[in-house]
Design an enzyme around this catalytic site. Structure first.
Site, short mmCIF file in Angstrom:
data_model
loop_
_atom_site.label_atom_id
_atom_site.label_comp_id
_atom_site.label_asym_id
_atom_site.label_seq_id
_atom_site.Cartn_x
_atom_site.Cartn_y
_atom_site.Cartn_z
CE LYS A 72 -4.21 1.92 2.58
NZ LYS A 72 -3.96 1.73 3.99
CB SER A 147 -8.09 2.96 2.72
OG SER A 147 -7.45 2.06 4.06
CB SER A 171 -8.24 0.58 5.91
OG SER A 171 -9.19 1.78 5.40
#
Ligand code: GLN
Length: 477
Positions: A72, A147, A171
């Site tokens: 990420k 996310s 997330s």
């Protein structure tokens, strides 16, 4: 291939690391134009592969040596741009590696690239990225969740067997659920947050995505353990992946909070979750309905605590220390313009809410109150964990929604987080595994256990995964 399959193929010399990595890259080059998982690919993949091959040849391999992973883009990577999907960090190249990245490199994992996210991890759909949309490999018109949507999509699309995300309110687990894979949030403090760009520091945790529980546990072991550079890191041994197969559902005491099965739950998804609970019962688990009334306050509480902490954490992005700098006359105008131009709408909204909730005169009414409710929630869950081994429920009340469908209803989007937020409030381990499909879309099953019971949550997830037999590949391309 799973990470475990890949490691076996390397060990038997059926495949070289360069070949393994190249097949990942080929797939990304061919199909990521449709998925949009990656913001940036690493340029030194060939060198990384050669180093990994040398480790294997010298008999110094680990379970992750030569395995391609995606990160990420809020995890700091030395020499590799790290944007948090924000314009305010559009040209930021960190001079250091996050501890989890350093650990992966030491173990010979191949860092393929950085994945898309909601700006600064604020969102539930990956639509808040300043750069691009990410599409769900199960249906490209739908969101992968968020996310950590890019990291989830990378595993679901078969680009990388493993990836890392961060989880402040769900997330990792929510996108895992929407993409039909496994996502694990370890106990707060068991994985170092050094080098993770901070969002809500009392809630944030880094964790892995994998195709199945076994792979996910390997990645959890690889990144966990005490780190003196994170003051919240626990003095505890790394998570033990070798124990995941030891669990059994027989006699397992399972609490089913009725608040997780509210009216907002999608009917088809509810049916899949209930069927999974039946399967657990057939395997000998003892399921009982419980009530945890504080769950109904978790979203409102979270949306005070997380923005309050974010407003403080994001004060450092001023155009002076990181990222591009706007033109202005004098210090204050440079900072104001940099932040006005650099942050997107959702991030600005949260900074304002958080600043308001922390300001003199409002602190007691909002932030302090929210912390008290958080304390209440911890107490309530503790009394349930005194009697039960795990808590189970859906990960998300809905399957993957269409991109754009909830864009203009931020409240509806935030209300989807009530199944995942409690684990962040408690700092406890939690995992989402795939339970089946509704209308061709994956449905996540969510387990929580008390803090430090990471191995237990993995074992229960593994045993349930075996019983359900619901690991499945997205029909992509
Ligand atoms: N969806 C939640 C939010 O928007 C959680 C995000 C996260 O876990 N990073 O804040």
């Amino acid at each position: 291939m799973t990470a475990a399959d890949l490691a076996r193929a390397y060990a038997r010399r059926e495949l070289s690391v360069r070949e393994g990595v190249q097949s990942s890259l080929d797939r990304i080059n061919e199909f990521d134009g449709q998925v949009g998982a990656f913001l940036k690919l690493a340029e030194d993949v060939g060198d990384q592969a050669d180093r990994a091959q040398a480790m294997l040849d010298a008999g110094e391999g680990t379970p992750l040596t030569g395995v391609p992973v995606a990160l990420k883009d809020n995890l700091s990577t030395r020499g590799l741009r790290t944007t948090c999907a924000s314009k305010i960090l559009s040209d930021y190249v960190p001079p250091f590696d996050a501890t989890v990245v350093a650990k992966l490199k030491e173990q010979g994992a191949i860092i393929l690239g950085k994945t898309n996210l909601d700006e600064f991890a604020m969102g539930t759909s990956t639509e808040n990225s300043a750069y691009q949309l990410t599409h769900n490999p199960w249906d490209l018109a739908r969101s992968p969740g968020g996310s950590s949507g890019g990291s989830a999509a990378s595993v679901a699309a078969g680009f990388t067997p493993l990836s890392l995300g961060s989880d402040t309110g769900g997330s990792i687990r929510q996108p895992a659920s929407l993409c039909g894979i496994v996502g694990f949030k370890p106990t707060y403090g068991r994985v170092s947050r050094y080098g993770l760009v901070a969002f809500g520091s009392s809630l944030d945790q880094i964790g892995p995505f994998g195709f199945n529980v076994e792979d996910t546990a390997l990645m959890a072991e690889a990144i966990s353990g005490h780190d003196p550079r994170d003051s919240t890191s626990l003095r505890h041994a790394p998570i033990d992946a070798s124990s995941v197969r030891n669990g059994s559902l027989k006699g397992l005491r399972v609490a089913v909070p009725k608040e997780f099965f509210g009216d907002s739950m999608h009917a088809g998804l509810r049916a899949v979750v209930e069927q999974a609970l039946d399967t657990m019962r057939k395997e000998g688990a003892i399921l009982e309905e419980v009530s945890l009334p504080s769950i109904q306050y978790c979203v409102t509480t979270y949306y005070i605590i997380a923005p309050a902490e974010a407003s403080s954490n994001l004060a450092r992005f001023d155009g002076i220390r990181y990222g591009p700098r706007a033109e202005g006359s004098g210090h204050i105008s440079v900072v104001e313009r940099t932040r006005a131009e650099g942050f997107g709408h959702e991030v600005k909204a949260r900074i304002m809410i958080g600043t308001y909730a922390l300001s003199a005169g409002y602190y007691d009414a909002y932030y302090l109150r929210a912390q008290q409710v958080r304390g209440l929630m911890v107490q309530e869950f503790k009394s349930v964990f005194d009697k039960y081994d795990v808590v189970v429920g859906p990960t998300s009340p809905v399957p993957a929604f269409k991109i754009g469908e909830l864009k203009n209803d931020p409240m509806a989007l935030k209300l989807l987080d009530f199944c995942t937020i409690p684990a962040n409030m408690l700092g406890c381990p939690a995992i989402s595994i795939n339970a089946g499909l509704t209308d061709g879309l994956p449905v996540g099953l969510h387990f929580m256990a008390p803090p430090l019971a990471d191995e237990r949550v993995l074992q229960v997830a593994y045993a349930t995964e075996q019983a359900l037999g619901a690991t499945m590949r997205a029909p992509f391309p």
